[in-house]
Design a protein around this motif. Structure first.
Motif, PDB file in Angstrom:
ATOM      1  N   UNK A 135      13.843  43.047  -1.491  1.00 53.70           N
ATOM      2  CA  UNK A 135      14.631  42.141  -2.323  1.00 53.70           C
ATOM      3  C   UNK A 135      15.352  42.928  -3.407  1.00 53.70           C
ATOM      4  N   UNK A 136      16.679  42.887  -3.358  1.00 54.27           N
ATOM      5  CA  UNK A 136      17.548  43.477  -4.371  1.00 54.27           C
ATOM      6  C   UNK A 136      18.794  42.595  -4.403  1.00 54.27           C
ATOM      7  N   UNK A 137      18.824  41.655  -5.342  1.00 56.44           N
ATOM      8  CA  UNK A 137      19.864  40.629  -5.332  1.00 56.44           C
ATOM      9  C   UNK A 137      21.270  41.172  -5.540  1.00 56.44           C
ATOM     10  N   UNK A 138      21.410  42.307  -6.145  1.00 53.76           N
ATOM     11  CA  UNK A 138      22.741  42.901  -6.311  1.00 53.76           C
ATOM     12  C   UNK A 138      23.159  43.669  -5.059  1.00 53.76           C
ATOM     13  N   UNK A 139      22.299  44.556  -4.606  1.00 49.71           N
ATOM     14  CA  UNK A 139      22.628  45.410  -3.466  1.00 49.71           C
ATOM     15  C   UNK A 139      22.835  44.607  -2.186  1.00 49.71           C
ATOM     16  N   UNK A 140      22.041  43.549  -2.011  1.00 43.06           N
ATOM     17  CA  UNK A 140      22.087  42.768  -0.774  1.00 43.06           C
ATOM     18  C   UNK A 140      22.559  41.334  -1.043  1.00 43.06           C
ATOM     19  N   UNK A 141      23.518  41.163  -1.928  1.00 42.72           N
ATOM     20  CA  UNK A 141      24.005  39.840  -2.322  1.00 42.72           C
ATOM     21  C   UNK A 141      24.514  39.028  -1.128  1.00 42.72           C
ATOM     22  N   UNK A 142      25.105  39.675  -0.157  1.00 44.50           N
ATOM     23  CA  UNK A 142      25.662  38.982   0.997  1.00 44.50           C
ATOM     24  C   UNK A 142      24.634  38.472   1.980  1.00 44.50           C
ATOM     25  N   UNK A 143      23.376  38.877   1.827  1.00 43.34           N
ATOM     26  CA  UNK A 143      22.313  38.427   2.739  1.00 43.34           C
ATOM     27  C   UNK A 143      21.154  37.822   1.939  1.00 43.34           C
ATOM     28  N   UNK A 144      21.502  36.963   1.004  1.00 40.92           N
ATOM     29  CA  UNK A 144      20.485  36.242   0.247  1.00 40.92           C
ATOM     30  C   UNK A 144      19.649  37.116  -0.661  1.00 40.92           C
ATOM     31  N   UNK A 145      20.114  38.323  -0.935  1.00 39.28           N
ATOM     32  CA  UNK A 145      19.359  39.235  -1.790  1.00 39.28           C
ATOM     33  C   UNK A 145      18.384  40.128  -1.044  1.00 39.28           C
TER      34      UNK A 145
END
Length: 175
Positions: free
Chosen positions: A125-135
């Motif tokens: 979980x990394x809400x910035x890095x993976x913003x396009x996939x729900x974090x």
């Protein structure tokens, strides 16, 4: 004859404890040079150091066509979130799923035990890095050649279709 859930829990929990001796230990990192770690396509997720010593969140059993026994482990951030029933999961949460082919026990006929390792899967979980996939970033590591990009594209799609209301996480805490 199916193994009762309590028996499955014990079987998978024991497998988890023994994971350092199981075939699952051969899935990843054996081909990597010391100090390097294989990264998943698309997300760049790697296997976290020491994940095999993390606590068990829950066992799982996958029926046909996979016919697998699975154990989901969590880092300290994940475990705290599960204990608090915190959704969404906080950044830094890491979940690791170990999977083995399910085979009949030679010692106890109604039981199943882990056979050959199939995959180690990781959610970070990394809400910035993976913003396009729900974090969430996903990694799927298999014995042999690394899993390809097409396999990783299905990770989020499946989670999004089925568990959007649980922050894209299938696993519930086995208390």
């Amino acid at each position: 004859m199916k193994l009762p859930l309590a028996g499955l829990f014990v079987t998978v929990a024991v497998a988890c404890v023994l994971a350092g001796l199981s075939p699952a230990a051969q899935i990843v990192d054996t081909e990597d040079a010391p100090g390097t770690r294989a990264a998943s396509p698309i997300y760049g997720v790697t296997l976290p150091e020491g994940y095999r010593q993390w606590p068990l969140i829950a066992p799982a059993e996958e029926g046909e066509p996979l016919d697998e026994l699975r154990a989901v482990l969590g880092n300290p951030i994940a475990m705290e979130a599960y204990r608090k029933r915190q959704l969404p999961f906080p950044d830094g949460t890491v979940l690791v799923k170990l999977a083995w082919k399910r085979i009949p026990s030679s010692e106890f006929e109604p039981a199943s035990v882990p056979g050959a390792a199939t995959t180690v899967q990781v959610m970070v979980k990394d809400s910035r890095k993976f913003a396009g996939t729900g974090g969430w970033g996903f990694g799927r590591f298999v014995q042999g050649p690394p899993a390809d990009e097409a396999q990783h594209q299905t990770c989020f799609a499946c989670h999004q279709a089925r568990v959007v209301g649980h922050d894209y996480v299938f696993t519930r805490y086995a208390r």
